[in-house]
Structures are given as structure tokens and as C-alpha cells.
Design an enzyme around this catalytic site. Structure first.
Site, PDB file in Angstrom:
ATOM      1  N   VAL A  82       0.848  -1.197   0.000  1.00  0.00           N
ATOM      2  CA  VAL A  82       0.000   0.000   0.000  1.00  0.00           C
ATOM      3  C   VAL A  82       0.884   1.248   0.000  1.00  0.00           C
ATOM      4  O   VAL A  82       1.716   1.441   0.889  1.00  0.00           O
ATOM      5  CB  VAL A  82      -0.940  -0.002   1.222  1.00  0.00           C
ATOM      6  CG1 VAL A  82      -1.770   1.275   1.241  1.00  0.00           C
ATOM      7  CG2 VAL A  82      -1.838  -1.230   1.181  1.00  0.00           C
ATOM      8  N   LYS A  83       0.685   2.054  -1.039  1.00  0.00           N
ATOM      9  CA  LYS A  83       1.515   3.257  -1.198  1.00  0.00           C
ATOM     10  C   LYS A  83       0.775   4.432  -0.564  1.00  0.00           C
ATOM     11  O   LYS A  83      -0.392   4.691  -0.867  1.00  0.00           O
ATOM     12  CB  LYS A  83       1.744   3.497  -2.690  1.00  0.00           C
ATOM     13  CG  LYS A  83       3.015   4.221  -3.002  1.00  0.00           C
ATOM     14  CD  LYS A  83       3.228   4.179  -4.512  1.00  0.00           C
ATOM     15  CE  LYS A  83       4.459   4.911  -4.921  1.00  0.00           C
ATOM     16  NZ  LYS A  83       4.564   5.001  -6.375  1.00  0.00           N
ATOM     17  N   VAL A  84       1.509   5.148   0.305  1.00  0.00           N
ATOM     18  CA  VAL A  84       0.909   6.195   1.123  1.00  0.00           C
ATOM     19  C   VAL A  84       1.754   7.458   0.986  1.00  0.00           C
ATOM     20  O   VAL A  84       2.986   7.382   1.030  1.00  0.00           O
ATOM     21  CB  VAL A  84       0.901   5.727   2.611  1.00  0.00           C
ATOM     22  CG1 VAL A  84       0.337   6.799   3.510  1.00  0.00           C
ATOM     23  CG2 VAL A  84       0.138   4.427   2.760  1.00  0.00           C
TER      24      VAL A  84
END
Ligand code: E4P
Length: 230
Positions: A82-84
Site C-alpha cells: 500500500v503506497k501512502v
């Protein structure tokens, strides 16, 4: 240093995967939008193909929204990372996702203090953007060196440095020399990593000279030789 490809284009990913050197994929909202395809189907297909870490970015900007999107994205495949974004909310979401056992890639890192915050929040990867810093006349290589040095001082930090915004082969080499664990590289730049005019020239000369040997068919020659030994 491992290689990820920075694209959401399945043809490009298939080609790099066929080279046998691909460890993972990063996407971002701009790369996904460029393909004009269904986002979820695209991420799922990439995961199935690569069987390695595939970054998919959240769009919500509040903590609860990022965590909700991240937890749902993580259900698409065990390979989803998950890219945040590197905002205060992004760091808080990274902590929650990390505590839930979900891998994260904290993106849009432009200074070393940001990278330390991401690592303290349990990020799996930190993405310093080398090319976008160079665009504003700041040395992107120095940022990677600083992050690697800061992380090395604390054995409890296990965040990997994922050099991003790689624009040409020199950025790639700088990332490797600076100690990045991974570089995510656009397809066009990956193709350039193979190229040198002396390689082409040398290969052509070898092929031309080989035509002068009495039996230029290697497979046939080896098979005939082995047959005489049986
Ligand atoms: C990284 O994850 C980003 O998708 C990417 O490397 C950004 O590169 P750009 O600065 O060339 O857009």
C-alpha cells in the site's frame, strides 16, 4: 540492489519479467490513469504476473480513509504494497497499516527527516524521488546517501530504501552506489541499461569472424562430437 519497474503498463511489465531480473512493480495514480484501464483489474493482473511486491497508492487524504483503502487494496493479493503519501496523515496511516501486518511504501520523500518519520512508523519501503529533486537543482543522490546512513545507525529500523523518479541510467547507478535496496525504473530507462555501442560493435565483429570457422553451427557440431563419444 533489486529492480522494480515503475509502470502500470502490462506489456512493459511482461517484457521486463521475461528478462528474469524483475523483483517488483510500482504504480502511482498518474501511471494508472495513463493506461485508461480498470485500476483493480490492472493491479490484480500485475500481482499475478510478477509474484512480487506491487505498489498501489491510496487516494484518501485522511487517516481513516487511507487505512480503509489500504486494507481493501491489501485483500487483492498478498503481493500488494500500500503506497501512502508522506504527509502527517500518511505517516499515521502507515503506523496503523504496519501494525495490521500490511506492507507499505511511503512515497513523495524529498528530505531525510521525512524518511526517518516513515521508518519510525514501520514503513516497508521509503521512496525518495531522485529525478524530481534534480529537476529543481537539488542533488537526489545525496538524499539517498543520507537516508541509508540514518537507517544504518538504528538496527531496529528495517525500512528499505526504494530509489524512485529515476530518469536515466546515471540515476540508477547513483542509487546502487548510494546503497539503495531497490530502484524503481521506468521501462524506457531499463532498456537503456543494456546499451553500449562497444557491446554492439564487438558482438557484430564476433559474429562476422565466426562465419570463417569450418563448422559455424554450434549445436550441430556439439551434437556430432557427443555422438562419436557414445
Ligand atoms: C515512484 O514510485 C513514482 O511512481 C515514480 O518513480 C515517479 O517518477 P517521476 O518523477 O518520473 O514521475
Amino acid at each position: 540492489m533489486k529492480i522494480f519497474v515503475d509502470t502500470a503498463n502490462l506489456n512493459e511489465i511482461r517484457e521486463v519479467h521475461s528478462w528474469g531480473v524483475l523483483a517488483g512493480v510500482t504504480t502511482n495514480p498518474s501511471l494508472i490513469a495513463r493506461e485508461g484501464r480498470d485500476f483493480i483489474a490492472t493491479i490484480h493482473e500485475i500481482c499475478e504476473l510478477v509474484q512480487g511486491p506491487v505498489s498501489a497508492e491510496v487516494i484518501a487524504q485522511d487517516v481513516a480513509g487511507m487505512v480503509k483503502e489500504g486494507k481493501l487494496l491489501a485483500q487483492l493479493s498478498e503481493h500488494v504494497v500500500v503506497k501512502v503519501p508522506l504527509t502527517p496523515n500518511g505517516i499515521a496511516a502507515t503506523r496503523q497499516l504496519s501494525d495490521a501486518g500490511i506492507k507499505t511504501n511511503v512515497t513523495l520523500c524529498f528530505q531525510p527527516a521525512q524518511a526517518l518519520m516513515a521508518a519510525l512508523a514501520g514503513a516497508t519501503y521509503i521512496s525518495p524521488f531522485v529525478g524530481r529533486l534534480d529537476d529543481i537543482s537539488v542533488d537526489g543522490r545525496e538524499l539517498i546517501e543520507q537516508i541509508v546512513a540514518i537507517y544504518a545507525q538504528d538496527p531496529d529500523l528495517d525500512t528499505q530504501v526504494l530509489a524512485a523518479s529515476i530518469r536515466h541510467p546515471i540515476h540508477f547507478i547513483q542509487a546502487a552506489l548510494a546503497g539503495a535496496h531497490v530502484a524503481t525504473v521506468p521501462f524506457k530507462v531499463l532498456q537503456q541499461l543494456f546499451l553500449h555501442p562497444l557491446t554492439d560493435k564487438g558482438n557484430e565483429a564476433f559474429l562476422k569472424d565466426w562465419q570463417k570457422v569450418p563448422d559455424p553451427d554450434i549445436c550441430g557440431a556439439v551434437e556430432r562430437f557427443l555422438a562419436t563419444r557414445r
